[in-house]
Design an enzyme around this catalytic site. Structure first.
Site, PDB file in Angstrom:
ATOM      1  N   HIS A  12      50.730  51.596 -83.425  1.00 38.95           N
ATOM      2  CA  HIS A  12      50.300  51.416 -81.896  1.00 38.95           C
ATOM      3  C   HIS A  12      48.849  52.042 -81.531  1.00 38.95           C
ATOM      4  O   HIS A  12      48.540  52.222 -80.394  1.00 38.95           O
ATOM      5  CB  HIS A  12      51.386  52.042 -81.207  1.00 38.95           C
ATOM      6  N   HIS A 193      48.857  59.320 -90.228  1.00 39.72           N
ATOM      7  CA  HIS A 193      47.497  59.694 -89.320  1.00 39.72           C
ATOM      8  C   HIS A 193      47.627  61.212 -89.059  1.00 39.72           C
ATOM      9  O   HIS A 193      48.707  61.617 -88.942  1.00 39.72           O
ATOM     10  CB  HIS A 193      47.174  58.769 -88.525  1.00 39.72           C
ATOM     11  N   GLU A 240      55.326  60.144 -86.117  1.00 37.67           N
ATOM     12  CA  GLU A 240      55.713  58.930 -85.554  1.00 37.67           C
ATOM     13  C   GLU A 240      56.787  58.157 -86.016  1.00 37.67           C
ATOM     14  O   GLU A 240      57.482  57.521 -85.469  1.00 37.67           O
ATOM     15  CB  GLU A 240      54.430  58.363 -84.954  1.00 37.67           C
TER      16      GLU A 240
HETATM   17  C1  DHB Z   1      45.143  57.232 -82.813  1.00 34.97           C
HETATM   18  C2  DHB Z   1      46.366  57.092 -83.293  1.00 34.97           C
HETATM   19  C3  DHB Z   1      47.736  57.458 -82.417  1.00 34.97           C
HETATM   20  O1  DHB Z   1      48.840  57.180 -82.943  1.00 34.97           O
HETATM   21  C4  DHB Z   1      47.444  57.807 -81.089  1.00 34.97           C
HETATM   22  O2  DHB Z   1      48.491  57.973 -80.646  1.00 34.97           O
HETATM   23  C5  DHB Z   1      46.010  57.906 -80.943  1.00 34.97           C
HETATM   24  C6  DHB Z   1      45.097  57.858 -81.575  1.00 34.97           C
HETATM   25  C7  DHB Z   1      44.029  56.668 -83.605  1.00 34.97           C
HETATM   26  O3  DHB Z   1      44.242  56.539 -84.966  1.00 34.97           O
HETATM   27  O4  DHB Z   1      42.683  56.923 -83.224  1.00 34.97           O
HETATM   28 FE    FE Z   2      50.477  57.856 -81.310  1.00 40.76          FE
END
Ligand code: DHB
Ligand code: FE
Length: 285
Positions: A12, A193, A240
């Protein structure tokens, strides 16, 4: 009766929403990513779901850190795209399905999962970016959406096992709703991430692809993966991914039916700071 016809999974990343809203999808950086979502847009037009039960996480937007429900179901007639600091995204209002949402709340709470009932909330990129990826940029979203927000921001967050079992309970709830509705369940967020600290920028392709393999073929085994493993391997925001187990738990094979059909699988790195994964599992007929 209502029936679940498919589960759909996607990351997302907010920058994906910005790329769409600012007309940047044809730029070299973004083209390979949006190519991976061409199939789903065609497929959704043929599927014509009546309702999407959209499992996502709020990023301290609707709830702030004053008030953090573990599982929250949106029972409102509509939900406004949130202002996350640079104005609300220029996307349509999200129309809910209060009757089905109330039925699911009733059924799932009676199956011993405590849900927070939310009669008013704004929805952030966690919900609107997946809608844009699956449906493109229409004047109005083509179906009703029941937002289902999961806390994956503030520890303690729910376990994979609890998420999988909650998905099973949501399936039972939907199947006992007395209207003929085509319902999809989406699991969103992830993949690997980390946005903070010394490991910011972490991406783990091996972990992500193994996660996709197991989500498809071994969801019961995957549900036993502890939080610390997500965080070590997929980064702090990789947690997540636990939300994908809610959508997977709602598929019929976990209620004694046949395995779902894998219609589409896509993986791309990076988008902003995140690895992007996307799956479509169709319910076996
Ligand atoms: C990013 C990814 C996320 O899940 C989020 O909530 C905010 C930023 C990103 O990759 O920049
Ligand atoms: Fe996120």
């Amino acid at each position: 009766m209502a029936r679940i016809t498919a589960s759909v999974y996607s990351s997302h990343v907010p920058a994906i929403g910005a790329a769409l809203d600012l007309g940047k999808t044809h730029e070299d950086y973004w083209q390979p990513l949006f190519k991976g979502y061409e199939f789903v847009k065609q497929w959704e037009q043929a599927q014509k779901p009546d309702v999407v039960f959209l499992v996502y996480n709020d990023h301290a937007t609707a709830f702030s850190l004053d008030f953090i429900p573990t599982f929250a179901i949106g029972t409102a007639a509509d939900f406004t795209p949130a202002d996350e600091g640079w104005g609300p995204r220029p996307v349509p209002q999200v129309l809910g399905h209060p009757e089905l949402a109330a039925h699911i709340a009733q059924s799932v709470i009676q199956q011993d999962f405590d849900l927070t009932i939310v009669n008013k909330m704004d929805v952030d990129h966690g919900l609107t970016v997946p809608l844009s990826l699956m449906f493109g940029q229409p004047q109005a979203w083509p179906c009703r959406v029941i937002p289902f927000a999961v806390n994956v921001v503030q520890y303690p967050v729910p376990s994979g096992r609890r998420c999988l079992n909650l998905g099973k309970a949501i399936r039972k709830a939907i199947e006992t709703f007395d209207q003929d509705l085509n319902v999809q369940i989406w699991g969103t967020g992830g993949m690997s991430h980390q946005l903070q600290g010394p490991r910011a920028g972490l991406i783990n392709k091996e972990f992500d692809n193994a996660f996709l393999d197991r989500l498809i073929a071994d969801p019961e085994g995957l549900a036993d993966m502890p939080h610390i493993h997500y965080v070590r391997e997929a980064g702090s925001e990789g947690i997540e991914l636990v939300m994908w187990l809610i959508a997977r738990g709602a598929m019929g094979d976990l209620a004694g039916g046949a395995a779902p059909t894998l219609k589409h699988r896509f993986y791309h790195v990076p988008a902003s700071n995140t690895a992007v994964g996307h799956l479509i599992l169709e319910e076996s007929k």
